[in-house]
Design a protein around this motif. Sequence first.
Motif, PDB file in Angstrom:
ATOM      1  N   ASN A  36      -9.080 -16.057  -5.128  1.00 44.63           N
ATOM      2  CA  ASN A  36      -8.584 -15.391  -6.426  1.00 44.63           C
ATOM      3  C   ASN A  36      -9.646 -14.259  -6.760  1.00 44.63           C
ATOM      4  N   LYS A  37     -10.839 -13.935  -6.160  1.00 43.02           N
ATOM      5  CA  LYS A  37     -11.815 -12.954  -6.208  1.00 43.02           C
ATOM      6  C   LYS A  37     -12.656 -12.976  -4.998  1.00 43.02           C
ATOM      7  N   PRO A  38     -13.112 -11.995  -4.675  1.00 45.26           N
ATOM      8  CA  PRO A  38     -14.032 -11.765  -3.529  1.00 45.26           C
ATOM      9  C   PRO A  38     -15.105 -12.823  -3.579  1.00 45.26           C
TER      10      PRO A  38
ATOM     11  N   GLY B  13     -18.760 -14.989 -15.263  1.00 53.33           N
ATOM     12  CA  GLY B  13     -17.813 -13.809 -15.265  1.00 53.33           C
ATOM     13  C   GLY B  13     -18.394 -12.512 -14.665  1.00 53.33           C
ATOM     14  N   ASP B  14     -19.848 -12.450 -14.370  1.00 47.48           N
ATOM     15  CA  ASP B  14     -20.188 -10.974 -13.814  1.00 47.48           C
ATOM     16  C   ASP B  14     -21.113 -11.042 -12.653  1.00 47.48           C
ATOM     17  N   LEU B  15     -22.186 -11.807 -12.963  1.00 47.59           N
ATOM     18  CA  LEU B  15     -23.226 -11.886 -11.992  1.00 47.59           C
ATOM     19  C   LEU B  15     -22.982 -12.522 -10.634  1.00 47.59           C
TER      20      LEU B  15
ATOM     21  N   ARG C  67     -20.144 -10.316  -8.884  1.00 46.02           N
ATOM     22  CA  ARG C  67     -20.657  -9.242  -8.191  1.00 46.02           C
ATOM     23  C   ARG C  67     -21.439  -9.547  -6.963  1.00 46.02           C
ATOM     24  N   SER C  68     -22.122 -10.582  -6.907  1.00 47.87           N
ATOM     25  CA  SER C  68     -22.897 -11.098  -5.806  1.00 47.87           C
ATOM     26  C   SER C  68     -22.113 -11.534  -4.534  1.00 47.87           C
ATOM     27  N   ARG C  69     -20.862 -12.123  -4.787  1.00 44.23           N
ATOM     28  CA  ARG C  69     -19.972 -12.470  -3.832  1.00 44.23           C
ATOM     29  C   ARG C  69     -19.320 -11.459  -3.201  1.00 44.23           C
TER      30      ARG C  69
END
Length: 528
Positions: free
Chosen positions: A157-159, A456-458, A461-463
């Motif tokens: 559902n997300k990178p 929700g952010d960090l 982003r890292s993934r």
Amino acid sequence: MFYRNRCLRRVAAIASMSSLVTGCGILSSDSSDDEKPIVVGTTSAPSTLDPAASWDGSWELFRNVYQTLLSYPSGATAPEPDAAKECAFTDSTNQVYRCELREGLTFSDGDALDAKAVKHSIDRIKKIKVNGGPAGLLGSLDRVQAPSAHEVVFHLNKPDATFPFVLATPAMSIVDPDTYPADSLREDGGVVGSGPYALRSYEDGKRAELVRNDRYKGFAELRNDAVTIRYFKDSATMVKALRDKQIQVTYRGLAADDIITLQGRASKEEDLQLVEGTGTEISYLVFNPEDPWAGRKAVRQAVAQVIDRAAIAHTIYQDTVDPLYSMVPKGLTGHTTGFFDDYGDPSVPKAREILTDAGITEPVPLTFWYTTDRYGSETAAEFKELKRQLEASGLFTVTLKSRPWKTYVTGYQKGEYPVFGRGWSPDFPDAENFIAPFVGDQNALGTPYPAPEITGDLLPRSRREGDRANVVKEFEEAQQILVDDVRLLPLWQGKQYVAASEDISGAERALDPSTIMMMWQLYRKTSW
């Protein structure tokens, strides 16, 4: 008894994990000896036999009797195919991950292992959703497809560039749909896997007897035919069994006293070796935000300001562990020393000021919980030292309570403990795995910790970044948030020690990057 003049000293040889690999010649094996099980001792008994329920040391057994799509051949630091023939992301955003299975895979009972079995195994983890269980590892998974018998496709559902690492954890062990229900845990005590070994017999808290699984198809090359794992309550009993030749290898739970004794032993009557390696196991405290005292940030900050990690490492563990000032241990990309940077050396005046500024002027009552049979024989002494340090400050009154691991887990999952101790060995060797499992509503602690900026952010982003060297900034920021919240308080980082009879080899190659023992690497030496 085997005598030798090279590679290892005759008694208590100490080596790094790599040095024993290159220094010796090829050894031959005696077939009669190979028929005898190698007996391995540990103080870390499984809490369950069902992979869908476990996010703990039960993985030690799982790695050897179950199989995952990906795993870690000896020396590997990134996942490589095991049940899978090959796996890869098929898109540029790291959101579709496809695996092709090996041909002819079967479970130990002869049932076929196909893509539907893989889908069943992953789906049931999310459906059963055991509190504190491995469902927390699958936060980025949207759905699993099995378009053919040999093809599995994971839609995220997300990178998530770390998803292959998740698939390599023993939590993602492939189980037989005929014997593992889709919506509930298996409760008959049986195990049907496709790993290097089959579980011939199991006595809860006592022993597990593993025998070669001739149906296994994967990367592992078994160097023995059978291994028996014996579970001990303490290090002293385990080491005595090693000296009495009742077991040949000890792993997990070696007490500092025993390690020091093995390191320095000069007696010619014993033929023992001690293999030492860098570890990423950590120990930490968890504060329950629902507790009236532990839930107050000033109280947590004051505890962090008082605790003397160096004293614990030296006095209790005799420097067999190192003080830790971040949830991400040394040796991993992104490690910081946030707690030392913010708090410095232990200081009672600073802690008193923190409490006074929050309007707290009387000693704070806290109850600390620990488990009696999970993290080694020093755990009780460690918590007595924590109590001593905090009460010596005059700022706290501490009550200590303990339980065996199985009931201990139930207690913290129900939120019963104001402050409790946990240990963590990585699911995979990445800083992400020392942050993500502890935050979010569904986490490994059973204690919700929203941390929206991290979740929700960090972390998202890292993934997105496949090159983990490029996500240092995100991990540094996440660690600082953990320092600011003081919901988790790191204490120490361990080293890895394996003690073994001198006639056993392979211990130096037997630990994967998550420090799980791959029993198939162990074998008896019969010539030099």
